[in-house]
Design an enzyme around this catalytic site. Structure first.
Site, mmCIF file in Angstrom:
data_model
loop_
_atom_site.group_PDB
_atom_site.id
_atom_site.type_symbol
_atom_site.label_atom_id
_atom_site.label_comp_id
_atom_site.label_asym_id
_atom_site.label_seq_id
_atom_site.Cartn_x
_atom_site.Cartn_y
_atom_site.Cartn_z
ATOM 1 N N HIS A 2 0.866 -1.175 0.000
ATOM 2 C CA HIS A 2 0.000 0.000 0.000
ATOM 3 C C HIS A 2 0.902 1.224 0.000
ATOM 4 O O HIS A 2 1.711 1.402 0.905
ATOM 5 C CB HIS A 2 -0.919 0.001 1.226
ATOM 6 C CG HIS A 2 -1.832 1.186 1.239
ATOM 7 N ND1 HIS A 2 -3.092 1.169 0.700
ATOM 8 C CD2 HIS A 2 -1.633 2.456 1.688
ATOM 9 C CE1 HIS A 2 -3.642 2.362 0.814
ATOM 10 N NE2 HIS A 2 -2.775 3.166 1.415
ATOM 11 N N CYS A 3 0.781 2.056 -1.042
ATOM 12 C CA CYS A 3 1.695 3.203 -1.176
ATOM 13 C C CYS A 3 0.971 4.494 -0.776
ATOM 14 O O CYS A 3 0.018 4.897 -1.450
ATOM 15 C CB CYS A 3 2.188 3.299 -2.609
ATOM 16 S SG CYS A 3 3.250 4.723 -2.868
ATOM 17 N N PRO A 4 1.402 5.143 0.315
ATOM 18 C CA PRO A 4 0.727 6.384 0.720
ATOM 19 C C PRO A 4 0.922 7.526 -0.277
ATOM 20 O O PRO A 4 0.112 8.432 -0.341
ATOM 21 C CB PRO A 4 1.368 6.713 2.071
ATOM 22 C CG PRO A 4 2.663 5.990 2.075
ATOM 23 C CD PRO A 4 2.482 4.770 1.228
ATOM 24 N N ASN B 43 -3.030 4.630 -2.661
ATOM 25 C CA ASN B 43 -3.682 3.444 -3.218
ATOM 26 C C ASN B 43 -2.755 2.244 -3.020
ATOM 27 O O ASN B 43 -1.567 2.415 -2.751
ATOM 28 C CB ASN B 43 -3.931 3.673 -4.711
ATOM 29 C CG ASN B 43 -4.950 2.726 -5.309
ATOM 30 O OD1 ASN B 43 -5.510 1.895 -4.607
ATOM 31 N ND2 ASN B 43 -5.174 2.848 -6.607
#
Ligand SMILES: [Zn+2]
Ligand SMILES: [Zn+2]
Ligand SMILES: [Zn+2]
Length: 357
Positions: free
Chosen positions: A189-191, A195
């Site tokens: 999960h990439c802040p 997303n």
């Protein structure tokens, strides 16, 4: 003493007897996938259904996230996305404003060429950022618990049951609690894009990293070149250093000459000079950090692993390693096409073979 040893013998024979009884005992359990009753020789919290291939894995129930922590995570993701957009805008606007009037004071072929390069790099960076941020990372076909009809043999091979989604979860999918959904081929999960990175947007994410690195290196070179035009006295350092007496260390002479050249310039504290310093420092820092991330991503993708896989102690067989893994994400066309801004969707077909009532 005799009584004691006799007691131990009785205990031993009792133990053996109970072990035999245990072996004879069978455990009836129901498969969550095909709902068939299975007979297990002994109690097992984790087992695989011999008919549909579904895995039942016991997991201790996890506490639900509070509304506050969910709000904080959403706020963090939105703040990071805003920061990324602000950095892109500042580098593009700052670069065009600080470098273009110095390098191209009149309309020339160079101006047209570098304007075109700027537009192409900006478009590709923003296109891939927007898609990696907004497409569903890896949608998994949702079937509610109890709605599964006839499941053919091997129809749920390797599937587990996601307690959060109340739906079957394919072997390569993971549940993201921040996105509140299962994600096919979830990487992480990439802040910064707010997303997950999964089967559907892995291509856009990698291209976003690639175009960020290329754009930042372009800005770095252009920023340095403009800097030499703004501070022409820096160029004369090479000539001045030849006249430095041998007793003075070269590093000290070089440092003092650059400092003197900068201070000498009337443009030292002009807004254009400050913008150039920001551009050069920011672009080299971003291209180094993002370049390392890009290297890790491509390396993992080539070896057929996701970032989540690489964290687990379970090691996969290496025969999955190769270009086919890159083609799975980028498509089967020539690698030249991989770099183009093409919209490509992925669809999960793993649950299509299951009949739904
Ligand atoms: Zn089953
Ligand atoms: Zn889930
Ligand atoms: Zn997520």
């Amino acid at each position: 003493m005799e009584g004691f040893s006799g007691g131990a013998e009785w205990d031993q024979s009792h133990e053996v007897k109970s072990q035999v009884e245990e072996q004879k005992a069978v455990y009836n359990v129901q498969c969550w996938g095909c709902t068939q009753w299975l007979v297990l020789p002994s109690y097992a919290p984790n087992f695989k259904c011999g008919w549909c291939g579904a895995l039942t894995i016991y997991k201790a129930p996890q506490p639900a996230r509070s509304r506050w922590s969910m709000w904080l995570l959403t706020f963090r993701d939105r703040a990071f996305v805003t920061i990324v957009l602000a950095i892109i805008a500042s580098i593009v606007c700052g670069g065009v404003w600080a470098a273009f009037p110095v390098l191209f004071p009149t309309i020339s072929l160079g101006l047209v060429f570098h304007s075109l390069v700027t537009v192409i790099l900006l478009f590709n960076t923003v296109f891939n950022f927007a898609l990696s941020s907004h497409v569903q990372a890896g949608p998994v076909g949702k079937i509610s618990w109890g709605e599964i009809g006839f499941v053919p043999k091997g129809g749920l091979e390797g599937h587990t049951f996601c307690d959060y989604c109340q739906s079957p979860k394919p072997a390569s999918a993971h549940h993201c609690r921040k996105c509140a959904t299962c994600v096919m081929d979830m990487d992480h999960h990439c802040p910064f894009i707010g997303n997950c990175v999964g089967a559907n947007n892995h291509r856009y994410f990698i291209l976003f990293l690639l175009y960020t690195v290329i754009s930042c290196l372009y800005v770095f070179v252009m920023g340095l070149y403009t800097g030499l035009q703004v501070w022409p006295s820096v160029i004369s350092i090479n000539y001045s250093l030849k006249r430095v007496p041998r007793q003075i260390p070269m590093g000290l002479a070089l440092g003092s000459h650059i400092l003197a050249a900068l201070i000498d310039s009337p443009l030292l504290l002009s807004s254009r000079a400050l913008a150039l310093i920001y551009l050069v420092v920011a672009s080299i820092a971003i291209s180094t950090a993002v370049g390392l991330l890009l290297y890790q991503q491509v390396n993992l993708l080539y070896s057929g692993e996701t970032f989540i896989d690489s964290l687990s102690t379970y090691t996969k067989s290496k025969d999955r390693e190769g270009w086919d893994n890159l083609r799975r994400v980028f498509g089967n066309r020539h690698p030249f096409w991989w770099l183009l801004p093409i919209f490509r969707t992925y669809s999960d077909s793993s649950l299509k073979k299951i009949h739904v009532r």
